[in-house]
Design a protein around this motif. Sequence first.
Motif, PDB file in Angstrom:
ATOM      1  N   TYR A 131      45.256 -16.288 -41.218  1.00 60.40           N
ATOM      2  CA  TYR A 131      45.875 -15.038 -41.675  1.00 60.40           C
ATOM      3  C   TYR A 131      46.980 -15.352 -42.686  1.00 60.40           C
ATOM      4  O   TYR A 131      47.003 -14.818 -43.792  1.00 60.40           O
ATOM      5  N   ALA A 132      47.886 -16.246 -42.305  1.00 58.20           N
ATOM      6  CA  ALA A 132      49.023 -16.592 -43.176  1.00 58.20           C
ATOM      7  C   ALA A 132      48.581 -17.326 -44.444  1.00 58.20           C
ATOM      8  O   ALA A 132      49.214 -17.200 -45.495  1.00 58.20           O
ATOM      9  N   ASP A 133      47.493 -18.086 -44.358  1.00 60.86           N
ATOM     10  CA  ASP A 133      47.031 -18.888 -45.492  1.00 60.86           C
ATOM     11  C   ASP A 133      46.112 -18.133 -46.446  1.00 60.86           C
ATOM     12  O   ASP A 133      45.722 -18.678 -47.483  1.00 60.86           O
ATOM     13  N   GLN A 134      45.779 -16.888 -46.112  1.00 61.05           N
ATOM     14  CA  GLN A 134      44.846 -16.133 -46.955  1.00 61.05           C
ATOM     15  C   GLN A 134      45.470 -15.777 -48.300  1.00 61.05           C
ATOM     16  O   GLN A 134      46.575 -15.259 -48.369  1.00 61.05           O
ATOM     17  N   PHE A 135      44.733 -16.075 -49.365  1.00 61.25           N
ATOM     18  CA  PHE A 135      45.168 -15.709 -50.712  1.00 61.25           C
ATOM     19  C   PHE A 135      44.863 -14.241 -50.970  1.00 61.25           C
ATOM     20  O   PHE A 135      43.877 -13.692 -50.474  1.00 61.25           O
ATOM     21  N   GLY A 136      45.750 -13.616 -51.771  1.00 62.90           N
ATOM     22  CA  GLY A 136      45.538 -12.216 -52.117  1.00 62.90           C
ATOM     23  C   GLY A 136      46.642 -11.716 -53.023  1.00 62.90           C
ATOM     24  O   GLY A 136      47.378 -12.499 -53.617  1.00 62.90           O
ATOM     25  N   SER A 137      46.746 -10.441 -53.129  1.00 64.39           N
ATOM     26  CA  SER A 137      47.685  -9.700 -53.972  1.00 64.39           C
ATOM     27  C   SER A 137      47.351  -9.919 -55.445  1.00 64.39           C
ATOM     28  O   SER A 137      46.459 -10.690 -55.788  1.00 64.39           O
ATOM     29  N   ALA A 138      48.071  -9.258 -56.309  1.00 67.67           N
ATOM     30  CA  ALA A 138      47.823  -9.380 -57.751  1.00 67.67           C
ATOM     31  C   ALA A 138      48.157 -10.773 -58.269  1.00 67.67           C
ATOM     32  O   ALA A 138      47.629 -11.203 -59.289  1.00 67.67           O
ATOM     33  N   SER A 139      49.023 -11.510 -57.555  1.00 69.25           N
ATOM     34  CA  SER A 139      49.456 -12.817 -58.053  1.00 69.25           C
ATOM     35  C   SER A 139      48.785 -13.994 -57.343  1.00 69.25           C
ATOM     36  O   SER A 139      49.224 -15.124 -57.489  1.00 69.25           O
ATOM     37  N   ALA A 140      47.733 -13.749 -56.567  1.00 71.18           N
ATOM     38  CA  ALA A 140      46.952 -14.801 -55.896  1.00 71.18           C
ATOM     39  C   ALA A 140      47.825 -15.725 -55.045  1.00 71.18           C
ATOM     40  O   ALA A 140      47.674 -16.935 -55.078  1.00 71.18           O
ATOM     41  N   LYS A 141      48.721 -15.137 -54.261  1.00 75.06           N
ATOM     42  CA  LYS A 141      49.591 -15.921 -53.383  1.00 75.06           C
ATOM     43  C   LYS A 141      49.070 -15.864 -51.956  1.00 75.06           C
ATOM     44  O   LYS A 141      48.303 -14.980 -51.595  1.00 75.06           O
ATOM     45  N   PRO A 181      37.980 -14.502 -51.762  1.00 76.68           N
ATOM     46  CA  PRO A 181      37.173 -14.874 -50.593  1.00 76.68           C
ATOM     47  C   PRO A 181      38.063 -15.254 -49.415  1.00 76.68           C
ATOM     48  O   PRO A 181      39.187 -15.722 -49.602  1.00 76.68           O
ATOM     49  N   GLN A 182      37.552 -15.055 -48.214  1.00 80.65           N
ATOM     50  CA  GLN A 182      38.271 -15.512 -47.025  1.00 80.65           C
ATOM     51  C   GLN A 182      38.166 -17.029 -47.003  1.00 80.65           C
ATOM     52  O   GLN A 182      37.080 -17.583 -47.079  1.00 80.65           O
ATOM     53  N   ILE A 183      39.317 -17.723 -46.904  1.00 80.43           N
ATOM     54  CA  ILE A 183      39.315 -19.180 -47.056  1.00 80.43           C
ATOM     55  C   ILE A 183      39.291 -19.939 -45.728  1.00 80.43           C
ATOM     56  O   ILE A 183      39.072 -21.139 -45.719  1.00 80.43           O
ATOM     57  N   ASP A 184      39.532 -19.256 -44.616  1.00 84.18           N
ATOM     58  CA  ASP A 184      39.610 -19.945 -43.334  1.00 84.18           C
ATOM     59  C   ASP A 184      39.315 -18.937 -42.224  1.00 84.18           C
ATOM     60  O   ASP A 184      39.269 -17.728 -42.473  1.00 84.18           O
ATOM     61  N   ASP A 185      39.150 -19.466 -41.007  1.00 82.79           N
ATOM     62  CA  ASP A 185      38.989 -18.559 -39.876  1.00 82.79           C
ATOM     63  C   ASP A 185      40.274 -17.759 -39.698  1.00 82.79           C
ATOM     64  O   ASP A 185      41.359 -18.232 -40.011  1.00 82.79           O
ATOM     65  N   ILE A 186      40.123 -16.528 -39.228  1.00 82.43           N
ATOM     66  CA  ILE A 186      41.274 -15.680 -38.918  1.00 82.43           C
ATOM     67  C   ILE A 186      41.100 -15.200 -37.486  1.00 82.43           C
ATOM     68  O   ILE A 186      40.127 -14.511 -37.172  1.00 82.43           O
ATOM     69  N   MET A 187      42.029 -15.609 -36.630  1.00 79.61           N
ATOM     70  CA  MET A 187      41.958 -15.255 -35.224  1.00 79.61           C
ATOM     71  C   MET A 187      43.348 -14.815 -34.759  1.00 79.61           C
ATOM     72  O   MET A 187      44.337 -15.467 -35.059  1.00 79.61           O
ATOM     73  N   PHE A 188      43.387 -13.691 -34.074  1.00 76.92           N
ATOM     74  CA  PHE A 188      44.612 -13.187 -33.450  1.00 76.92           C
ATOM     75  C   PHE A 188      44.294 -12.829 -32.013  1.00 76.92           C
ATOM     76  O   PHE A 188      43.279 -12.178 -31.751  1.00 76.92           O
TER      77      PHE A 188
END
Length: 170
Positions: A107-117, A155-162
């Motif tokens: 979740y924390a490592d997912q890239f996104g937003s307009a600035s690819a952060k 793209p989703q770069i890793d597993d996301i589990m909560f």
Amino acid sequence: REYGITRPGPILDQLNNEIVNALMQRHEETIKDGMDMALIAFDYRNFTLEYAGAYNPLYVVREGELTAYKADRFPIGMSSQHVKKSFQTQQVDIKPGDMIYMCSDGYADQFGSASAKKFKSGNVKKLLCELWNLPVNEQKEKLQKVILDWKGNYPQIDDIMFIGTRIPQA
């Protein structure tokens, strides 16, 4: 296998030993792949919680305030025959109504937003403080919506589990 172990740190130690021993049968000196994990044990009679983690933290939110319990900084299974590490069991202060969260780093490592952060763990903590008092199903929906909106077309770069649960009344 059943070893009669009930504390999270020793359980992770045993799991680590089993995985390392299984992988070492291939005659490798060092294992270069590992697994992150968080594990809790909740004692309903004494109303206590114990936690151990391999890179994955535990978050406790009480009345909108988040406390983070840090994980050990090594994974399950990634080891050398010459290095012995033990996972620490932490006693966690809990009260009825607290929300307990464990999550992968996806979740924390997912890239996104307009600035690819990356979303980053600070934003995860802030989000948990905002939604902790909602019913658990609404929390799930909000977590899904926030990360999908953040991710956009990346793209989703890793597993996301909560995993989240509310501590029940004593």
